[in-house]
Write a protein that holds these residues in place. Sequence first.
Motif, PDB file in Angstrom:
ATOM      1  N   VAL A 169      57.313 -83.139   7.994  1.00 15.01           N
ATOM      2  CA  VAL A 169      56.064 -83.534   7.331  1.00 15.01           C
ATOM      3  C   VAL A 169      54.904 -82.837   8.033  1.00 15.01           C
ATOM      4  CG1 VAL A 169      54.567 -85.436   6.638  1.00 15.01           C
ATOM      5  CG2 VAL A 169      57.047 -85.778   6.759  1.00 15.01           C
ATOM      6  N   GLY A 170      54.002 -82.210   7.272  1.00 19.12           N
ATOM      7  CA  GLY A 170      52.855 -81.514   7.857  1.00 19.12           C
ATOM      8  C   GLY A 170      53.176 -80.107   8.270  1.00 19.12           C
ATOM      9  N   GLN A 171      52.208 -79.415   8.815  1.00 18.20           N
ATOM     10  CA  GLN A 171      52.365 -78.025   9.225  1.00 18.20           C
ATOM     11  C   GLN A 171      52.571 -77.964  10.733  1.00 18.20           C
ATOM     12  OE1 GLN A 171      49.082 -75.565   8.107  1.00 18.20           O
ATOM     13  NE2 GLN A 171      50.052 -73.651   8.818  1.00 18.20           N
ATOM     14  N   ARG A 172      53.611 -77.215  11.114  1.00 20.02           N
ATOM     15  CA  ARG A 172      53.954 -77.125  12.530  1.00 20.02           C
ATOM     16  C   ARG A 172      52.817 -76.417  13.282  1.00 20.02           C
ATOM     17  NH1 ARG A 172      58.750 -77.165  15.384  1.00 20.02           N
ATOM     18  NH2 ARG A 172      59.908 -77.251  13.426  1.00 20.02           N
ATOM     19  N   PRO A 173      52.314 -77.023  14.349  1.00 25.90           N
ATOM     20  CA  PRO A 173      51.231 -76.378  15.110  1.00 25.90           C
ATOM     21  C   PRO A 173      51.762 -75.216  15.919  1.00 25.90           C
ATOM     22  CG  PRO A 173      51.870 -78.418  16.186  1.00 25.90           C
ATOM     23  CD  PRO A 173      52.664 -78.354  14.896  1.00 25.90           C
ATOM     24  N   SER A 174      50.886 -74.252  16.179  1.00 21.94           N
ATOM     25  CA  SER A 174      51.267 -73.095  16.974  1.00 21.94           C
ATOM     26  C   SER A 174      50.706 -73.244  18.381  1.00 21.94           C
ATOM     27  CB  SER A 174      50.734 -71.811  16.335  1.00 21.94           C
ATOM     28  OG  SER A 174      49.315 -71.855  16.235  1.00 21.94           O
ATOM     29  N   GLY A 175      51.284 -72.526  19.264  1.00 20.44           N
ATOM     30  CA  GLY A 175      50.821 -72.576  20.636  1.00 20.44           C
ATOM     31  C   GLY A 175      51.277 -73.841  21.343  1.00 20.44           C
ATOM     32  N   SER A 176      50.536 -74.231  22.362  1.00 22.23           N
ATOM     33  CA  SER A 176      50.875 -75.402  23.163  1.00 22.23           C
ATOM     34  C   SER A 176      50.653 -76.654  22.339  1.00 22.23           C
ATOM     35  CB  SER A 176      50.022 -75.442  24.427  1.00 22.23           C
ATOM     36  OG  SER A 176      50.327 -76.590  25.202  1.00 22.23           O
ATOM     37  N   VAL A 177      51.576 -77.595  22.482  1.00 31.01           N
ATOM     38  CA  VAL A 177      51.504 -78.821  21.694  1.00 31.01           C
ATOM     39  C   VAL A 177      51.689 -80.034  22.599  1.00 31.01           C
ATOM     40  CG1 VAL A 177      52.366 -77.707  19.597  1.00 31.01           C
ATOM     41  CG2 VAL A 177      53.976 -78.783  21.185  1.00 31.01           C
ATOM     42  N   GLU A 203      66.873 -97.975  15.843  1.00 32.42           N
ATOM     43  CA  GLU A 203      68.131 -98.679  16.109  1.00 32.42           C
ATOM     44  C   GLU A 203      69.281 -98.100  15.292  1.00 32.42           C
ATOM     45  OE1 GLU A 203      67.440-102.738  15.339  1.00 32.42           O
ATOM     46  OE2 GLU A 203      66.049-103.033  17.026  1.00 32.42           O
ATOM     47  N   GLN A 204      68.993 -97.417  14.152  1.00 32.47           N
ATOM     48  CA  GLN A 204      70.029 -96.836  13.307  1.00 32.47           C
ATOM     49  C   GLN A 204      70.277 -95.377  13.652  1.00 32.47           C
ATOM     50  OE1 GLN A 204      71.655 -98.830  11.256  1.00 32.47           O
ATOM     51  NE2 GLN A 204      70.297-100.527  11.883  1.00 32.47           N
ATOM     52  N   GLY A 205      69.732 -94.952  14.773  1.00 34.34           N
ATOM     53  CA  GLY A 205      69.909 -93.580  15.213  1.00 34.34           C
ATOM     54  C   GLY A 205      68.852 -92.644  14.682  1.00 34.34           C
ATOM     55  N   GLU A 206      67.866 -93.170  13.998  1.00 33.52           N
ATOM     56  CA  GLU A 206      66.811 -92.306  13.523  1.00 33.52           C
ATOM     57  C   GLU A 206      66.039 -91.732  14.723  1.00 33.52           C
ATOM     58  OE1 GLU A 206      66.904 -95.518  12.982  1.00 33.52           O
ATOM     59  OE2 GLU A 206      67.339 -95.908  10.883  1.00 33.52           O
ATOM     60  N   ARG A 207      65.593 -90.495  14.554  1.00 35.46           N
ATOM     61  CA  ARG A 207      64.844 -89.845  15.631  1.00 35.46           C
ATOM     62  C   ARG A 207      63.608 -89.181  15.010  1.00 35.46           C
ATOM     63  NH1 ARG A 207      65.701 -87.972  20.773  1.00 35.46           N
ATOM     64  NH2 ARG A 207      64.566 -86.077  21.372  1.00 35.46           N
ATOM     65  N   VAL A 208      62.436 -89.540  15.561  1.00 34.04           N
ATOM     66  CA  VAL A 208      61.176 -89.012  15.034  1.00 34.04           C
ATOM     67  C   VAL A 208      60.463 -88.276  16.166  1.00 34.04           C
ATOM     68  CG1 VAL A 208      58.938 -89.539  14.018  1.00 34.04           C
ATOM     69  CG2 VAL A 208      60.973 -90.835  13.329  1.00 34.04           C
ATOM     70  N   THR A 209      60.050 -87.061  15.861  1.00 34.17           N
ATOM     71  CA  THR A 209      59.285 -86.261  16.806  1.00 34.17           C
ATOM     72  C   THR A 209      57.932 -85.918  16.173  1.00 34.17           C
ATOM     73  OG1 THR A 209      61.308 -85.319  17.762  1.00 34.17           O
ATOM     74  CG2 THR A 209      59.210 -84.157  18.179  1.00 34.17           C
ATOM     75  N   VAL A 210      56.857 -86.294  16.855  1.00 29.62           N
ATOM     76  CA  VAL A 210      55.493 -86.025  16.375  1.00 29.62           C
ATOM     77  C   VAL A 210      54.838 -85.019  17.322  1.00 29.62           C
ATOM     78  CG1 VAL A 210      53.230 -86.990  15.823  1.00 29.62           C
ATOM     79  CG2 VAL A 210      55.306 -88.309  15.343  1.00 29.62           C
ATOM     80  N   GLU A 211      54.257 -83.975  16.748  1.00 31.21           N
ATOM     81  CA  GLU A 211      53.595 -82.940  17.540  1.00 31.21           C
ATOM     82  C   GLU A 211      52.137 -82.771  17.094  1.00 31.21           C
ATOM     83  OE1 GLU A 211      55.846 -79.408  17.119  1.00 31.21           O
ATOM     84  OE2 GLU A 211      57.587 -80.142  18.269  1.00 31.21           O
ATOM     85  N   GLU A 212      51.303 -82.461  18.073  1.00 27.19           N
ATOM     86  CA  GLU A 212      49.873 -82.193  17.798  1.00 27.19           C
ATOM     87  C   GLU A 212      49.431 -81.043  18.681  1.00 27.19           C
ATOM     88  OE1 GLU A 212      45.561 -84.549  17.596  1.00 27.19           O
ATOM     89  OE2 GLU A 212      47.275 -85.454  18.623  1.00 27.19           O
ATOM     90  N   SER A 213      48.661 -80.154  18.120  1.00 25.37           N
ATOM     91  CA  SER A 213      48.202 -78.992  18.880  1.00 25.37           C
ATOM     92  C   SER A 213      47.314 -79.433  20.056  1.00 25.37           C
ATOM     93  CB  SER A 213      47.436 -78.033  17.961  1.00 25.37           C
ATOM     94  OG  SER A 213      46.907 -76.959  18.719  1.00 25.37           O
ATOM     95  N   ARG A 214      47.546 -78.795  21.200  1.00 25.01           N
ATOM     96  CA  ARG A 214      46.730 -79.117  22.368  1.00 25.01           C
ATOM     97  C   ARG A 214      45.279 -78.642  22.203  1.00 25.01           C
ATOM     98  NH1 ARG A 214      48.140 -81.080  27.138  1.00 25.01           N
ATOM     99  NH2 ARG A 214      50.356 -80.848  26.652  1.00 25.01           N
ATOM    100  N   ALA A 215      45.021 -77.798  21.212  1.00 26.25           N
ATOM    101  CA  ALA A 215      43.646 -77.351  20.953  1.00 26.25           C
ATOM    102  C   ALA A 215      42.746 -78.522  20.591  1.00 26.25           C
ATOM    103  CB  ALA A 215      43.641 -76.315  19.830  1.00 26.25           C
TER     104      ALA A 215
END
Length: 422
Positions: A88-96, A104-116
Amino acid sequence: MRRRLINSTLAVVLVVIAVFGVSLVIVETRTISNSAQESVDSEALRLVSVIEAKVLEHERVDDGVLADQIGPDRFARIEIPGSPQVEVGQRPSGSVIRGTATGEQGERVTVEESRATVTREVGRSLMIIGAVALLAVVAAVLLAVRQANRLASPLTDLAETAERLGSGDPRPRHKRYGVPELDRVADVLDASAERIARMLTAERRLAADASHQLRTPLTALSMRLEEISATDDPETVKEEANVALTQVERLTDVVERLLTNARDPRTGSAVAFDLDEVVKQQIEEWRPAYRSAGRAVVCSGKQGMRAVGTPGAVAQVLAALIENSLMHGGGTVALRTRVTGNQAVIEVTDEGPGVPADLGARIFERTISGRNSTGIGLAVARDLAEADGGRLELLQQQPAVFALFLSRETRPRTEESERTVR
């Protein structure tokens, strides 16, 4: 001095800003970074809880369903066991900044935000800190200038006051600055100015008194010397020489008296003396001057009185009164001795117009004169009388009657006769 005060104040402010500013920048940067990391982690946990709810309800999970669940400028990657990966969303470039959460069902969520984003936030904070530091520097400069003027201007005034004292202008300024240390210096300078003014006044007064008091003995001495130079009679020369020596002694006494009064006007050498001798001496001394003016000087009153005082000072007082009558009075001048209580009184009067009504109360003040004279003689006479514990008064204005009051020596009563000397 102003520059040194401004530079020192500005240096202190810059050091404080450098120490606390750098510390504040470091703390603010860490705070913003930690806050961004916590926000991303919180976003990941929230997405996990949303996805778990949808999985339990067997709802479809795709980017369209989750698009409105994440903030702008953020990217989320969802991994569900048995389902394809969802982004979901646009992958940020550079440092994040990355946050991960597992359900509990094994779901895994990774959220990233640009350090800019964090860098921009840190930049805004640095701009605010810099603006505050700049305002602090400006305020420090203004305060330093104000404080420097407050301290430097009084010092300039005090320097000018000291320079005026050194140049002979002893007028105190009575100016204070609200700074205890500077006000103390101003107090000392004003006190010094007043002392210098008193000393200068005393010196001028001594010079004026000396010129006035020495004039009569010098004139009399000059007359005697002229008599000596104009005669060939040895007896006359001897007589005039003896009189001249008397005048020299009187001149010496006048000088000593002036110097004594200059050191301490209250210092006297009062003794008991024969008042008749002093009166007789003054009559003989002034008779030639009155004869030249076509006038007479006479004396009358009680004989054999002894007064307490300084003979030389009493002679100077009488000389001032007789000279005053010669210059400003008219007709015959009469000296009359009498007794009132325990005091001996010598009255001096003439047949002139007297003392003007507007000068009666001020006749003994210095520089006060009715006919363009120095106005010093009566003032000096009054001071001499008071130094011996006596007093000089104007008893009557028209015709003028001056009276010298002296303490009388008490002794067994003897027959005193009335006398008149011409």
